[in-house]
Write an enzyme that holds these catalytic residues in place. Structure first.
Site, mmCIF file in Angstrom:
data_model
loop_
_atom_site.group_PDB
_atom_site.id
_atom_site.type_symbol
_atom_site.label_atom_id
_atom_site.label_comp_id
_atom_site.label_asym_id
_atom_site.label_seq_id
_atom_site.Cartn_x
_atom_site.Cartn_y
_atom_site.Cartn_z
ATOM 1 N N HIS A 129 2.451 19.795 -10.966
ATOM 2 C CA HIS A 129 1.049 19.757 -11.390
ATOM 3 C C HIS A 129 0.144 20.433 -10.356
ATOM 4 O O HIS A 129 -0.660 21.307 -10.706
ATOM 5 C CB HIS A 129 0.636 18.299 -11.606
ATOM 6 C CG HIS A 129 -0.761 18.115 -12.105
ATOM 7 N ND1 HIS A 129 -1.058 17.916 -13.436
ATOM 8 C CD2 HIS A 129 -1.960 18.111 -11.458
ATOM 9 C CE1 HIS A 129 -2.367 17.790 -13.582
ATOM 10 N NE2 HIS A 129 -2.948 17.899 -12.391
ATOM 11 N N GLU A 130 0.288 20.052 -9.113
ATOM 12 C CA GLU A 130 -0.602 20.612 -8.086
ATOM 13 C C GLU A 130 -0.307 22.088 -7.845
ATOM 14 O O GLU A 130 -1.231 22.875 -7.617
ATOM 15 C CB GLU A 130 -0.502 19.813 -6.778
ATOM 16 C CG GLU A 130 -0.921 18.343 -6.894
ATOM 17 C CD GLU A 130 -2.271 18.124 -7.593
ATOM 18 O OE1 GLU A 130 -3.130 19.020 -7.539
ATOM 19 O OE2 GLU A 130 -2.460 17.047 -8.204
ATOM 20 N N HIS A 133 -6.418 21.707 -16.329
ATOM 21 C CA HIS A 133 -5.732 20.622 -17.023
ATOM 22 C C HIS A 133 -5.445 21.009 -18.469
ATOM 23 O O HIS A 133 -6.190 21.740 -19.100
ATOM 24 C CB HIS A 133 -6.554 19.333 -16.959
ATOM 25 C CG HIS A 133 -6.508 18.725 -15.604
ATOM 26 N ND1 HIS A 133 -7.574 18.094 -15.014
ATOM 27 C CD2 HIS A 133 -5.497 18.669 -14.694
ATOM 28 C CE1 HIS A 133 -7.224 17.670 -13.806
ATOM 29 N NE2 HIS A 133 -5.978 18.026 -13.580
HETATM 30 ZN ZN LIG Z 1 -4.915 18.077 -11.906
#
Ligand SMILES: [Zn+2]
Ligand SMILES: [Zn+2]
Length: 177
Positions: free
Chosen positions: A129-130, A139
């Site tokens: 995710h990061e 997102h």
């Molecule tokens: Zn995020």
């Protein structure tokens, strides 16, 4: 090839670094992932004594980047940012630095019995995710996509350790050669 360095802060098992590396190699085959096994100390200047949490951006800024290599920290701390009570991770794309904060990824934090495999899966997801943010992704509304925003550990468990096709397309559009 993009170069990315994984580092650890505090008591982080080597396996967590290795699982993160494997997930990154699987999802982003144009990224070269290196691991620095040296264990770093969390920087106390970034600690908020009242909240007993680290300020995420401050900690990452103080830890810094290694040369011009994108650096991703796995830190065995609890951290918050701005008006959020906590963050599982934070990416600072301008600096090429990201961090994943492990305290709330462990079952023990919630009073549940330890589950090492579950913990490793959460680490994989939050690292992907990061790094997705570092690569310019925002997102994603697909709750199964690793780029969906996680408000709670249940959200983390619900999503999969992979980018949806839309996110994958966006990444490869920017980085593939
Ligand atoms: Zn995020
Ligand atoms: Zn997505």
């Amino acid at each position: 090839m993009l170069e990315l360095l994984l580092r650890r802060v505090g008591d982080v098992p080597s396996q967590a670094l290795e699982r993160a590396k494997r997930a990154l190699k699987r999802e982003l085959d144009f990224v070269n992932v290196y691991i620095d096994y040296k264990s770093l100390e969390p920087v106390l200047d970034a600690y908020d004594w009242e909240r007993r949490q680290y300020v995420a951006s401050k900690l990452l800024r103080l830890l810094g980047r290694v040369g011009d290599v994108i650096t991703v920290y796995l830190a065995d701390v609890d951290a918050y940012e701005d008006n959020l009570n906590f963050v599982f991770g934070l990416a600072m794309p301008n600096l090429g630095i990201a961090g994943v904060f492990l305290k709330r990824l462990r079952n023990e934090y919630y009073g549940w019995s330890p589950d090492e495999e579950r913990f490793m899966q959460r680490v994989e997801k939050e690292v992907l995710h990061e790094v997705g943010h570092l690569l310019g992704l925002e997102h994603c509304l697909n709750p199964k996509c690793v780029m969906s925003f996680s408000n709670s550990i249940y959200d983390v468990d619900f999503k999969e350790a992979r980018f949806c096709n839309m996110c994958k397309l966006k990444i490869y559009h920017r980085f593939s050669v």
